[in-house]
Design an enzyme around this catalytic site. Structure first.
Site, PDB file in Angstrom:
ATOM      1  N   GLN A  77       5.584  61.252  -6.718  1.00  0.00           N
ATOM      2  CA  GLN A  77       4.355  61.965  -6.360  1.00  0.00           C
ATOM      3  C   GLN A  77       4.710  63.234  -5.590  1.00  0.00           C
ATOM      4  O   GLN A  77       5.380  63.187  -4.563  1.00  0.00           O
ATOM      5  CB  GLN A  77       3.440  61.047  -5.517  1.00  0.00           C
ATOM      6  CG  GLN A  77       2.101  61.667  -5.179  1.00  0.00           C
ATOM      7  CD  GLN A  77       1.230  61.936  -6.419  1.00  0.00           C
ATOM      8  OE1 GLN A  77       1.124  61.108  -7.322  1.00  0.00           O
ATOM      9  NE2 GLN A  77       0.631  63.114  -6.471  1.00  0.00           N
ATOM     10  N   LYS A 121      -3.697  56.183  -9.708  1.00  0.00           N
ATOM     11  CA  LYS A 121      -2.783  55.910 -10.821  1.00  0.00           C
ATOM     12  C   LYS A 121      -2.510  54.411 -10.919  1.00  0.00           C
ATOM     13  O   LYS A 121      -2.447  53.853 -12.018  1.00  0.00           O
ATOM     14  CB  LYS A 121      -1.485  56.708 -10.623  1.00  0.00           C
ATOM     15  CG  LYS A 121      -1.684  58.188 -10.904  1.00  0.00           C
ATOM     16  CD  LYS A 121      -0.554  59.070 -10.393  1.00  0.00           C
ATOM     17  CE  LYS A 121      -0.942  60.536 -10.556  1.00  0.00           C
ATOM     18  NZ  LYS A 121      -0.008  61.471  -9.916  1.00  0.00           N
ATOM     19  N   ASP A 152       6.812  61.729 -16.337  1.00  0.00           N
ATOM     20  CA  ASP A 152       6.050  62.900 -15.893  1.00  0.00           C
ATOM     21  C   ASP A 152       6.542  64.156 -16.615  1.00  0.00           C
ATOM     22  O   ASP A 152       5.948  65.229 -16.457  1.00  0.00           O
ATOM     23  CB  ASP A 152       6.179  63.062 -14.370  1.00  0.00           C
ATOM     24  CG  ASP A 152       4.855  63.430 -13.717  1.00  0.00           C
ATOM     25  OD1 ASP A 152       3.818  63.391 -14.418  1.00  0.00           O
ATOM     26  OD2 ASP A 152       4.853  63.766 -12.530  1.00  0.00           O
TER      27      ASP A 152
END
Ligand code: NDP
Length: 289
Positions: free
Chosen positions: A98, A54, A121
């Site tokens: 994450q 990422k 997200d």
């Protein structure tokens, strides 16, 4: 029939060049690059690899990434404080935690700490709730399902009135993709580990989305001829012929499905590249608003 392959890498590349142009414009306006803050807890090698991927993708499109890396022994308050520090940082437009977090950490509390305007997200309960409610717009939608919808749209596939079956009901993939397909006017059935006779259900589907985590579960005789098959799964399986000793396969038996499906994504090279592209698109959107 041989399925047309939906090429996630090609679509993701196009999306990334759009983001690059948008990030340059945002930087000129803001006087800084759009910023993504990443929280990584523990030493899971797969999670560390996803974070590196990422960050590299951020570099490619001109998004500044900052990582807060905490040991597996980090206290709940330390993890939440890392999120709050990014909330308070004006140079950070989006925050990614994450997953999975270590078992000792209350994941829901950490995700709830993400400021709504930085939830790139799309997994804050308010954003997911809005996704499921009529007439409410989430600020952000989760990256993987958004990537799936973009792949379907870019392939010119009409969803209204179609029978769609989603296998998997996780908060991050199965649930939001089912909501997004419903919002696109498909008639959606959600399947999971307690579904009785899964092949019977999938065989009636015009669109199958597999987000299960079971290597090559979906076989040719599970599919209606001509169906659109989107394989979200990413499973490492032993492969002595490969240098690493393993390779990645999806939740769909690709070789079998190719002979029956009308459209099919590959693993790797299908949904995976789109997930990262959509995270970057959401980060740019956060910087633009
Ligand atoms: P989860 O483990 O959170 O959820 C799996 C879901 O599949 C659950 O709902 C489970 O049912 C269901 N399930 C498990 N076994 C079966 C079975 N035999 N039959 C029917 N349903 C079953 O996984 P995720 O949603 O996080 O991920 C799914 C897959 O997608 C994984 O392979 C993951 O690596 C991949 N992934 C890929 C991404 C990408 O960018 N390409 C991003 C995110 C995930 P139940 O709820 O009853 O337990």
């Amino acid at each position: 029939m041989t399925a047309a392959i939906i090429d996630g890498r090609a679509v993701a590349k196009r999306v990334q060049s759009e983001i690059r142009a948008g990030a340059d414009q945002a930087a000129a306006r803001l006087g800084r690059r759009p910023g993504l803050g990443v929280v990584l807890v523990g030493d899971d090698p797969a999670s560390a690899m996803y974070v590196r991927m990422k960050q590299r993708a951020c570099d490619r499109v001109g998004i500044q990434s900052s990582a807060s890396i905490l040991p597996a022994s980090a206290a709940q308050s330390e993890v939440e404080n890392a999120v709050r520090a990014f909330n308070a940082d004006a140079a950070i437009d989006g925050i990614l935690v994450q997953l999975p977090l270590p078992f000792s950490i209350d994941e829901a509390a950490v995700l709830n700490a993400i400021g709504l305007s930085k939830d790139v997200d799309g997994i804050h309960p308010v954003n997911l709730g809005r996704l499921g409610m009529r007439g409410r717009e989430p600020t952000f939608t989760p990256a993987t399902p958004t990537g799936v919808m973009r792949l379907i749209a870019e392939s010119g596939i009409e969803l209204a009135g179609k029978e769609a079956v989603v296998i998997g009901r996780s908060n991050i993939v199965g649930l939001p993709i089912a909501l997004m397909l419903t919002n696109a006017d498909a008639t959606v059935t959600r399947c999971h580990s307690r579904t009785v006779d899964l092949p019977l259900v999938t065989r009636r589907a015009d669109v199958v989305v597999a987000a299960v985590g079971q290597p090559e579960l979906v076989k040719a005789d599970w599919l209606k001829p001509g169906a659109v098959v989107i394989d979200v799964g990413s499973n490492a399986v032993p492969d002595p012929a490969s240098e690493k000793g393993y390779r990645y396969v999806g939740d769909v038996d690709f070789a079998q499905a190719q002979a029956v499906a009308g459209w099919l994504t590959k693993v790797p090279g299908g949904v995976g590249p789109m997930t990262i592209a959509m995270l970057l698109a959401n980060t740019l959107k956060a910087a633009q608003t």
